[in-house]
Design a protein around this motif. Structure first.
Motif, short mmCIF file in Angstrom:
data_model
loop_
_atom_site.label_atom_id
_atom_site.label_comp_id
_atom_site.label_asym_id
_atom_site.label_seq_id
_atom_site.Cartn_x
_atom_site.Cartn_y
_atom_site.Cartn_z
N LYS A 84 0.74 -1.03 0.53
CA LYS A 84 0.11 -0.03 -0.35
C LYS A 84 1.10 0.88 -0.49
CE LYS A 84 -2.40 -1.30 3.45
NZ LYS A 84 -3.04 -1.40 5.08
N TYR A 101 -3.25 5.13 3.98
CA TYR A 101 -2.66 4.96 2.78
C TYR A 101 -3.32 5.38 1.41
CZ TYR A 101 -1.10 1.98 5.98
OH TYR A 101 -0.43 1.37 7.60
N HIS A 143 -7.11 3.53 0.41
CA HIS A 143 -7.72 3.86 1.77
C HIS A 143 -8.14 4.52 2.53
CE1 HIS A 143 -4.56 0.84 -0.02
NE2 HIS A 143 -5.26 -0.17 0.77
N GLN A 144 -9.23 4.25 3.21
CA GLN A 144 -9.81 4.36 4.06
C GLN A 144 -9.10 5.34 4.92
OE1 GLN A 144 -12.80 2.78 6.23
NE2 GLN A 144 -14.26 4.64 6.21
#
Lengths: 487, 487
Positions: free
Chosen positions: A167, A352, A355-356
């Protein structure tokens, strides 16, 4: 409060134009004025090629002369630099280029083929791919940024990926700035400092030294790669006062040092990259080398917890305490017990890419550690590397530390293997010294003296080298691959 | 990016519990652990008296043992501390109490009468008025803050008020934090540092040293008041490495020093509070005293521009360059010309309480200065103190600097007086050395050698002392009051 600061390289140009900024191995020195000029010329050239503020631009570079110049060029444009690991395969690179929504790739000439292969399976075309050497250098007519907003994104770096899908960690200018400042509050800051950079700049540990360079106005010595003899020469004869290393580097520096001693002006060997074997730390201690063990990760923009100068020799093996602006807790039922480490602070990335965003200020690190009665952190292992043997937690790092104390053992890795009776049992993978022979009986006896019964490896395997990632961390899950191949 | 840091005193308790934090003149030393404990006990006591987060609490204190304790107590509660100047009259204090919407006043026992008189004409009653000595100390049961948000307000300080109606500058935690960090980036940071605090803590110059104390984890020596002999003793014999002073203090330190020299470990005499006379700086230079002239004001949370260690002897008379996180411009038609100084950076307050917030990041300082060809700042004078004589700008500070070079002249102040022919002309006000006689003819001749004709004072007045405010700045508009009285 105004979260804007002058562009750090503009500020160094104002304050210290003629001070040496970067020394290279070939003896060339760039002053801050020269570093600024070349960075601005590269930035203007990138703009000419169509790079705009907010673009995600990938950089495929070694620790070359051009690396810092292009990194600063990003900041002059306001582009986000995606730092690619040069040791990845084209497939792995392609994943990152797509995942990070990169619009251009800039690669060193020597990495041209690698870059070319990487873009094949991506939406990037040949016209989005440039070598640093081909990027024009323009003399500064275009508008470049004179300030930096601490909240703005600056870099993306993929996590080492020793486990799971990689990530992209997004770092803001402020993440890097607070990281540099917090380190200065811990180590102090002297006008005599010179920091040697021999870690890859595409990892946060190396990158962070480029940040300290321009945030402090401190000279650095940039090494293309690690070479124990050359690094020792720099410390012994070229006024280097601080070096950042990982465990294997420290071992090689010590072996190379032999009977010599570092000068008293050498003030800090900053040791990162995971738990260090105790015998190694003791050997450094015996040589009066001030090793400050650190704990950190890509998400924390390098170290977040570090041993202090005053405690270096008193707390050998500890990664110290959370830096001034950071906080750290161990999630355990009782004080002193092993648990997962959680950290927070302004050097911790918000999250990230794609990403949340993390909701809590606390980042779960996936690392296990404990705090001693004075609050000093000791890293135990990765949560995911723990071996559960007959219901007991077994930490590979602890066993590795014991194994490297055996005469003739150069490096050691430990991983769990399936066992019908215990579920899992530890297996040892050893790299021996050139002349040394592995005597399994002797090893077993040594382990019984230093380890509880359930921690003693059930098998000992001599290998040529241990699988490591680009930051030299042992890839424990790959240790057992060797086993399958070999048996 | 998370704009929250651990409470700085909690952090020092974690990192350096047993390190000396504050040394007092009587030899008492508080460690960081003790300073924390007493601050928390005072905070719990204030909460018991009804103080809540967000309350505006005025503090009327000298540089006493209790001052830092109560200042930190505010931060443990999240209350905003309104720092009152102890030299103000009850009427002036009453104005500030009302203007800042203060809900409680805490005063030192010795200032009880002053506080009591001040609240008479305000909405505060006797039950809102406490002495520090009467405030209970409770052992930490109440919930205290463990983190600080950089954006939150921490202090209010009224501007010196040498001109106009005083306004409360609101400082956030971040303003103070960035100020301390920027100073460390300029001066460096050593574990051997000890900073002597002899400026009033209710002014930002003194207050900022209390901040450095807990942000760096650096010992300070807190003086109740300035005494040249005692300060010199601290430098000569008690390992003080840095002192912050204003011009008159530096002069008295030099006079007292006589033939002695400071030890080489003494690394910085930080000189603030306005332009300094050149002869004084040269005298310090001759004695190898590293004087770093600074420029700053309440709005910038102390210094924002400072001479660097490398330039201290090369650029005598300059206030250096803007600190690392700050920026500074001079609003002039051509480079090198005198103009108003504008500053910005994260240590600059967002604005004044109950006044409209500044829209531009740039703060107009009201001070005049110029930048030399290398970009070093030279302060010329206050915009409002400029004397316009026959169409020419005459800067009192320049004339004062010349006058203090005359044998026998101890201090000098210059202000404009009405003149039929020239509009305004400069008048000189002199404090003579004890034994010295004022010879006006000699003075006039000295001035003709060093000043253009239109700058030469039209009158010379010997006075016992110059009117100064609590930060020892000359109140030029009061100089001519003396004239009206005397003539």
């Amino acid at each position: 409060m105004n979260q804007t600061i002058p562009h750090w390289l503009e500020k160094q140009f104002e304050l210290n134009p003629n001070r040496p900024a970067i020394e290279f191995e070939n003896g060339e020195v760039l002053t801050f004025s020269e570093l600024r000029k070349e960075s601005r010329q590269a930035a203007a050239g990138m703009k000419e090629l169509g790079v705009k503020a907010g673009d995600h631009i990938a950089l495929l570079v070694t620790n070359s002369r051009q690396a810092p110049i292009f990194i600063h060029a990003f900041s002059y444009i306001g582009a986000v630099g995606v730092m690619l690991n040069t040791r990845l395969t084209p497939t792995e690179l392609a994943f990152q280029l797509e995942d990070a929504e990169v619009t251009s790739l800039f690669a060193e000439e020597s990495l041209y083929q690698q870059g070319k292969e990487a873009i094949q399976t991506t939406s990037l075309t040949q016209k989005d791919f440039h070598t640093l050497e081909d990027c024009p250098r323009l003399s500064e007519e275009s508008e470049l940024k004179s300030t930096l907003h601490l909240e703005d994104p600056f870099t993306m770096m993929y996590t080492s990926g020793t486990t799971g899908q990689p990530k992209a960690v997004v770092h803001s200018y402020g993440n890097h700035w607070f990281s540099a400042i917090s380190s200065a509050l811990n180590l102090g800051l002297s006008s005599h400092d010179k920091w040697l950079l021999c870690l890859p700049v595409f990892h946060v540990g190396g990158f962070s030294i480029l940040m300290k360079n321009v945030i402090y106005g401190m000279p650095i010595s940039l090494f293309a790669s690690f070479d124990e003899d050359k690094v020792n020469q720099q410390i012994l004869h070229n006024q280097v006062t601080i070096v950042s290393v990982v465990t294997v580097m420290l071992q090689r520096l010590l072996d190379n040092l032999e009977e010599r001693f570092y000068p008293s002006a050498f003030r800090c060997m900053l040791l990162g990259g995971g738990p260090a074997p105790k015998p190694l730390l003791e050997e450094a201690h015996d040589k009066s080398i001030p090793v400050f063990q650190t704990y950190g990760m890509t998400e924390t923009s390098s170290q977040i917890s570090t041993l202090s100068p005053g405690d270096a020799f008193r707390k050998v093996g500890s990664s110290g305490k959370a830096l001034h602006t950071a906080d750290l807790i161990v999630e355990a039922e009782k004080p002193g017990e092993v648990g997962e480490i959680l950290v927070c602070g302004p050097m911790v990335s918000d999250g990230y890419y794609k990403h949340q965003e993390r909701k809590s200020p606390w980042l779960r690190t996936g690392d296990l550690g404990y705090l001693d009665e004075e609050g000093f952190l000791y890293i135990v292992d990765r949560v995911k590397d723990v071996i559960i043997s007959g219901g007991e937690n077994v930490y590979p790092a602890e066993i590795e530390s014991v194994l490297t104390g055996i005469r003739g053992v150069k490096e050691a890795g430990v991983a769990g293997v399936q066992d019908n009776q215990w579920g899992e049992v530890p297996a040892a993978f050893l790299v021996m010294e050139p002349e040394a022979e592995a005597d399994v009986k002797e090893m077993y006896e040594y382990c019984t003296l230093h380890l509880a019964k359930f921690k003693i490896p059930h098998s000992f395997h001599v290998v040529k080298e241990l699988p490591r990632n680009a930051s030299n961390k042992i890839l424990r899950r790959k240790l057992t691959d060797t086993l399958k191949d070999g048996e």
